[in-house]
Design an enzyme around this catalytic site. Structure first.
Site, PDB file in Angstrom:
ATOM      1  N   LYS B  39       3.805 -96.643  54.553  1.00  0.00           N
ATOM      2  CA  LYS B  39       5.155 -97.191  54.740  1.00  0.00           C
ATOM      3  C   LYS B  39       5.076 -98.539  55.448  1.00  0.00           C
ATOM      4  O   LYS B  39       4.240 -98.720  56.341  1.00  0.00           O
ATOM      5  CB  LYS B  39       5.996 -96.197  55.550  1.00  0.00           C
ATOM      6  CG  LYS B  39       7.476 -96.533  55.642  1.00  0.00           C
ATOM      7  CD  LYS B  39       8.226 -95.452  56.420  1.00  0.00           C
ATOM      8  CE  LYS B  39       9.710 -95.762  56.549  1.00  0.00           C
ATOM      9  NZ  LYS B  39      10.411 -94.719  57.331  1.00  0.00           N
ATOM     10  N   SER B 114      14.461 -92.870  55.139  1.00  0.00           N
ATOM     11  CA  SER B 114      14.113 -94.250  54.842  1.00  0.00           C
ATOM     12  C   SER B 114      12.743 -94.408  54.180  1.00  0.00           C
ATOM     13  O   SER B 114      12.447 -95.489  53.685  1.00  0.00           O
ATOM     14  CB  SER B 114      14.159 -95.080  56.118  1.00  0.00           C
ATOM     15  OG  SER B 114      13.160 -94.635  57.011  1.00  0.00           O
ATOM     16  N   SER B 138      13.657 -89.223  57.991  1.00  0.00           N
ATOM     17  CA  SER B 138      13.190 -90.231  57.036  1.00  0.00           C
ATOM     18  C   SER B 138      11.952 -89.846  56.221  1.00  0.00           C
ATOM     19  O   SER B 138      11.626 -90.532  55.251  1.00  0.00           O
ATOM     20  CB  SER B 138      12.923 -91.552  57.748  1.00  0.00           C
ATOM     21  OG  SER B 138      14.141 -92.167  58.057  1.00  0.00           O
TER      22      SER B 138
END
Lengths: 89, 433
Positions: B39, B114, B138
């Site tokens: 990420k 996210s 997330s």
């Protein structure tokens, strides 16, 4: 209830920058969100939470870290090996 | 160590990646030659790391996050950086400055957020596993929406060193994969004490999943099946829970009364922490240049207005407001008391049951642009934020479909009993495969 003037003040505190055109939308959204946060008024107790933890410190001795070149690599403005910042005074 | 390179040129039709390493170095070890995506809020030495924000465009970290260093030592090939909601602030990955990621199960829908890019890269078979981060759901939300497995480890189990902070008392780096086994393997690599993160614990994870839930007592909180939860999603999850009963677990109904305050406590806490953490983005040490001829407030305002997206600006302002003189007691202090109540509720329940189970998300993946109002978007995090407030481990494992889209079964456990959470998810996964 927050007003557009309040939101302008908060934006100022946070150095966030805001257009007058955005104030209405932000104010409307903040009021909806803050109304929702009012549920916290029903929480009993208001003493600051303390935890049974201690700070973890190390000896104040120099340890290997990034070189000056590596630190400066991402700074957009620099002069004589230093990072250049906007004027404070 | 024998060094190799892995060629990686994916057909990124879902906009899952913000940066791709076409030739990714890899070595020997537990993850030898395995493609792992990271990420974009996790620092990778020499690979651009933007948090999906214009304010970090062009930033090349001079060091690796501890979790990334561990991946490299395990021989993994770090093949790219994945798309996300800017700084982790969102539930759909639509808040990326570089365009939304699409859900591989249905490209008219969001992948969740996210960590939506990580989930889409795994679900779309571009990589075998990925790192995500979970501040209020997330990892688990996109895992549920894309039909993969995602674990938020116990707070402190994985070092946050090199994770670009958004709300540091809540967030953890965690593994995402197509199987529980892969998630467990990735956790083996990244868990453990790191002296650069004073909140990390000396609790390495050496477990191999065991498909056994016999004798386990699982609490089913009524709040996880209440109003706001799509009855079809609730039905799919109830069927999954009865499968766990067939495998030898017993279930008991229970209640988390503090859930009433959990979402507000979460959003007050995370916005307050964000207002402080994101103060560092001013165009001086990294990111687009601040105009050094202007006064500092004017220069910073200009950089931050141009560099931060709307949701990030909204959350910084909300946090600034909640911490401001006259409001601190009403919002921040009350949120911390509510957080303690959530912790106390979990502690009470975990003295009676081994695990808690329910849906990960109240609905299936939204359609792109379906949720435009910030408050209604926040409300969709209601089932994931309690685990972050309490710091407990929580996993999302695929458990069927509703309206043709994946549904996630969420299993939560006692602090540092990530092993038990993983075993229960593994038992379920093996039983239905």
């Amino acid at each position: 209830m927050v007003t557009e003037k309040d939101v302008e003040h908060i934006a100022e505190l946070a150095d966030i920058g805001i257009n007058t055109g955005e104030l209405g939308t932000f104010t409307h959204q903040f009021n909806a969100i803050l109304d929702y946060f009012d549920v916290l008024d029903q929480v009993k107790g208001d003493t600051t939470v303390t935890r049974d933890l201690t700070n973890i410190m190390r000896e104040d001795v120099v340890e290997p870290s990034l070189s000056r070149d590596e630190v400066l690599k991402n700074a957009a403005a620099q002069e004589d090996g230093f990072i250049k910042a906007p004027r404070v005074m | 160590m024998e060094a190799h390179e892995l060629s990686f040129e994916p057909d990124d039709r879902y906009n899952a990646f913000l940066a791709v390493c076409k030739k990714a170095p890899c070595g020997k070890g537990k993850l030898a030659g395995i493609a792992v995506a990271v990420k974009d809020n996790i620092s990778t030495k020499g690979i651009e790391t933007t948090c999906a924000s214009k304010i970090l465009k062009g930033y090349i970290p001079p060091y690796d996050a501890h979790a990334v260093e561990l991946l490299r030592h395990a021989g993994a090939a770090i093949v790219g950086k994945t798309n996300m909601d800017e700084f982790g602030m969102g539930t759909t990955t639509e808040n990326s400055a570089f365009g939304p990621t699409l859900n591989p199960c249905d490209t008219s829908r969001v992948p969740g957020g996210s960590s939506g890019g990580s989930a889409a890269a795994v679900a779309g078979n571009m990589v075998r596993m990925a790192l995500g981060t979970d501040t209020g759901g997330s990892i688990r939300c996109p895992a549920a929406f894309c039909g993969i497995v995602g674990l938020k480890p116990t707070y402190g189990r994985v070092s946050r060193y090199g994770l670009i902070a958004y709300a540091n008392s809540l967030e953890q780096i965690g593994p995402m994969g197509r199987t529980v086994s892969d998630v467990s393997t990735l956790l083996q690599v990244i868990a453990g004490k790191d002296r650069h993160d004073s909140t990390s614990y000396d609790r390495p994870y050496t477990h191999t999943p065991v498909a056994d839930v016999k004798g386990l007592k699982i609490g089913i909180p009524g709040e996880y099946f209440g109003g706001g939860v799509d009855p079809k999603v609730a039905g799919v999850v109830k069927t999954a829970i009865s499968r766990l009963e067939e495998l030898g677990a017993t279930t008991v109904p229970c209640s988390i009364p503090s859930m009433k305050f959990a979402l507000a406590a979460y959003y007050v806490t995370c916005t307050c922490e964000a207002s402080s953490n994101l103060a560092r983005f001013d165009g001086v040490r990294y990111g687009p240049a601040a105009d050094t001829k202007k006064s500092w407030h004017d220069a910073y305002k200009e950089v931050r207005k141009a560099g931060f997206g709307t949701e990030v600006r909204r959350r910084i302002m909300l946090g600034t407001f909640a911490l401001s003189s006259g409001y601190y007691g009403k919002y921040y202090t009350k949120a911390q008391v509510a957080r303690e109540n959530v912790k106390a509720d979990f502690a009470r329940l975990f003295s009676e049951v081994d695990l808690l189970a329910g849906p990960t998300m109240p609905t299936i993946a939204f359609r792109l642009k379906e949720k435009s109002d910030p408050l209604s978007m926040y409300l969709s995090d209601i089932l994931t934020v309690p685990a972050n407030l309490a710091g407990i481990p929580a996993i999302s494992v695929p458990c069927g479909k509703a309206d043709g889209m994946p549904v996630g079964l969420q299993i939560m456990g006692r602090p540092f009993e990530d092993e038990c959470v993983i075993d229960a998810a593994y038992a379920y996964e093996q039983a239905v495969k």
